[in-house]
Enzyme design. Sequence first.
Site, PDB file in Angstrom:
ATOM      1  N   GLU A 207       8.020   3.934   2.044  1.00  0.00           N
ATOM      2  CA  GLU A 207       9.258   3.432   2.639  1.00  0.00           C
ATOM      3  C   GLU A 207      10.290   3.086   1.579  1.00  0.00           C
ATOM      4  O   GLU A 207      11.485   3.369   1.736  1.00  0.00           O
ATOM      5  CB  GLU A 207       8.953   2.205   3.510  1.00  0.00           C
TER       6      GLU A 207
ATOM      7  N   GLU B 148       2.779   8.287   7.648  1.00  0.00           N
ATOM      8  CA  GLU B 148       3.715   8.288   8.769  1.00  0.00           C
ATOM      9  C   GLU B 148       3.446   9.509   9.642  1.00  0.00           C
ATOM     10  O   GLU B 148       3.622  10.644   9.200  1.00  0.00           O
ATOM     11  CB  GLU B 148       5.161   8.324   8.271  1.00  0.00           C
TER      12      GLU B 148
ATOM     13  N   LEU C  60       6.354  22.074  -8.453  1.00  0.00           N
ATOM     14  CA  LEU C  60       5.521  22.854  -7.550  1.00  0.00           C
ATOM     15  C   LEU C  60       4.763  21.948  -6.592  1.00  0.00           C
ATOM     16  O   LEU C  60       4.454  20.794  -6.924  1.00  0.00           O
ATOM     17  CB  LEU C  60       4.514  23.702  -8.337  1.00  0.00           C
TER      18      LEU C  60
ATOM     19  N   GLY D 139       0.807  -1.206   0.000  1.00  0.00           N
ATOM     20  CA  GLY D 139       0.000   0.000   0.000  1.00  0.00           C
ATOM     21  C   GLY D 139       0.840   1.255   0.000  1.00  0.00           C
ATOM     22  O   GLY D 139       2.048   1.226  -0.276  1.00  0.00           O
ATOM     23  N   ASP D 140       0.217   2.373   0.343  1.00  0.00           N
ATOM     24  CA  ASP D 140       0.909   3.664   0.322  1.00  0.00           C
ATOM     25  C   ASP D 140       2.093   3.694   1.282  1.00  0.00           C
ATOM     26  O   ASP D 140       3.102   4.342   1.004  1.00  0.00           O
ATOM     27  CB  ASP D 140      -0.072   4.786   0.671  1.00  0.00           C
ATOM     28  N   GLY D 141       1.992   2.982   2.396  1.00  0.00           N
ATOM     29  CA  GLY D 141       3.100   2.938   3.341  1.00  0.00           C
ATOM     30  C   GLY D 141       4.327   2.260   2.763  1.00  0.00           C
ATOM     31  O   GLY D 141       5.463   2.703   2.970  1.00  0.00           O
ATOM     32  N   THR D 142       4.120   1.165   2.043  1.00  0.00           N
ATOM     33  CA  THR D 142       5.239   0.463   1.409  1.00  0.00           C
ATOM     34  C   THR D 142       5.864   1.322   0.324  1.00  0.00           C
ATOM     35  O   THR D 142       7.092   1.395   0.191  1.00  0.00           O
ATOM     36  CB  THR D 142       4.759  -0.874   0.816  1.00  0.00           C
TER      37      THR D 142
END
Length: 320
Positions: free
Chosen positions: A89, A291, A236, A83-86
Site C-alpha cells: 500500500e 490484494e 525483467l 507486513g507485505d500488505g502495508t
Amino acid sequence: MADGSPTTRLHVVSGSSQTSSGVRALLVLHGEHGVREDIREVVEVLRAEGVDIEVRLTWEGGHAALFAREGADDGRTVVAGGGDGTVHEVAEALVRNGADVPMGILPLGTANDFAASAGIPLDDPGRALRLALDSASVRSVDLLGVGDHTVVNLASAGPATRLTVQTSDGLKRVLGSLSYAVSGITQIAAMEAQEGTVRGPDFEWSGRFLAVAVGNGNQAGGGIVLCPDAVIDDGLLDVRVVPEGDGAGRLLLDSLLHGRDAVLEEASFGHRGAWVEIETTETLHVNLDGEPVDGTSFRFEVRRGALRLALPEASPLLGG
C-alpha cells in the site's frame, strides 16, 4: 488489516553509523503494532540521536496510502512498518503520486515475504529501521504493473491463489506463516485446474494450470520460492507456471508444509521477459501482493526503476 506478529522486547544499540542527525522520516506503522514497546524504544533512541522521525498508526484500509502521501509531500523518507500488505500500500501510493522520496521497510507482519527475500532483518526492529533510514542503502528498483495496480513482490494467479487469500486473519495470528499450510491441507484435495493461455516475448503456452506466478520478487505464501531467479533491478519479470499433472497438488502442499521450493520446481516451468499476459475463459483469481482481483485477461509489465528503496548491500534480490 491483520499484519499480526508476536511482540518481542529487544535491546536497541544507539550510535550506529547507519543513521545520522538531519534525517527526516515518517514511519507508517500498522495499527496492531502501536503498543509494541520495542518499536517505541527504537523510535526514542533515533530521536535522541537527532533523527526527525514521525509516526502514524493505521486504523483501517487506505490509511497507509494516506500517510505515505503525507510523508512524501513533506519530503520525508517513508517507512512501511507492517507486513507485505502495508509494504504494497505504501509503495503503490508513492508511485501513483510520483513521489521522489526514498522508501524503507520495517517488517512486522505474518509472512514478510518480500523483506525476507530481500535480506531485510526480520527479528531486529532497530537494525531494520536504521537500514530503512540509511541514504547510502537506497537503490532504484523495478516494480510490477498490472493495469492501475502496482506490485512490489509477486502476483500469483489460478486456483492455488485461494490458499493465501482464504487463510483467515485469526489463523495467521495464531500460527504465523504455517497458517498457509494448514489452510492448504483442506483446499488442495478439492482444487481443480483452470484452462488458460500464458504468453510473453517469444513465449506462449496453453493448457490447464493450478498456478501462475509473475515475480518481481521471488517468494510468497510464507516462504514458498515461486520465482527463484527473480531480481528487482534487471528490467525483467520472472514467470512460473504450475500445470495440471499427476502429483502437482501434492507438490504444492509439500512446498507449503516444508518450504521445499526445489520440489515445487519439479512440477513447474519458467520464463523471463519484460511483460506477460494471461487469458482465461473463466474468471481468474489473482493475488497482487495479497490484494485479490478477478478477471479473464491480465497484462503484467515491468516498471523499471520505479521506486527508490533502502536495501542491504548484499540483498539477494539485487542483480550482479
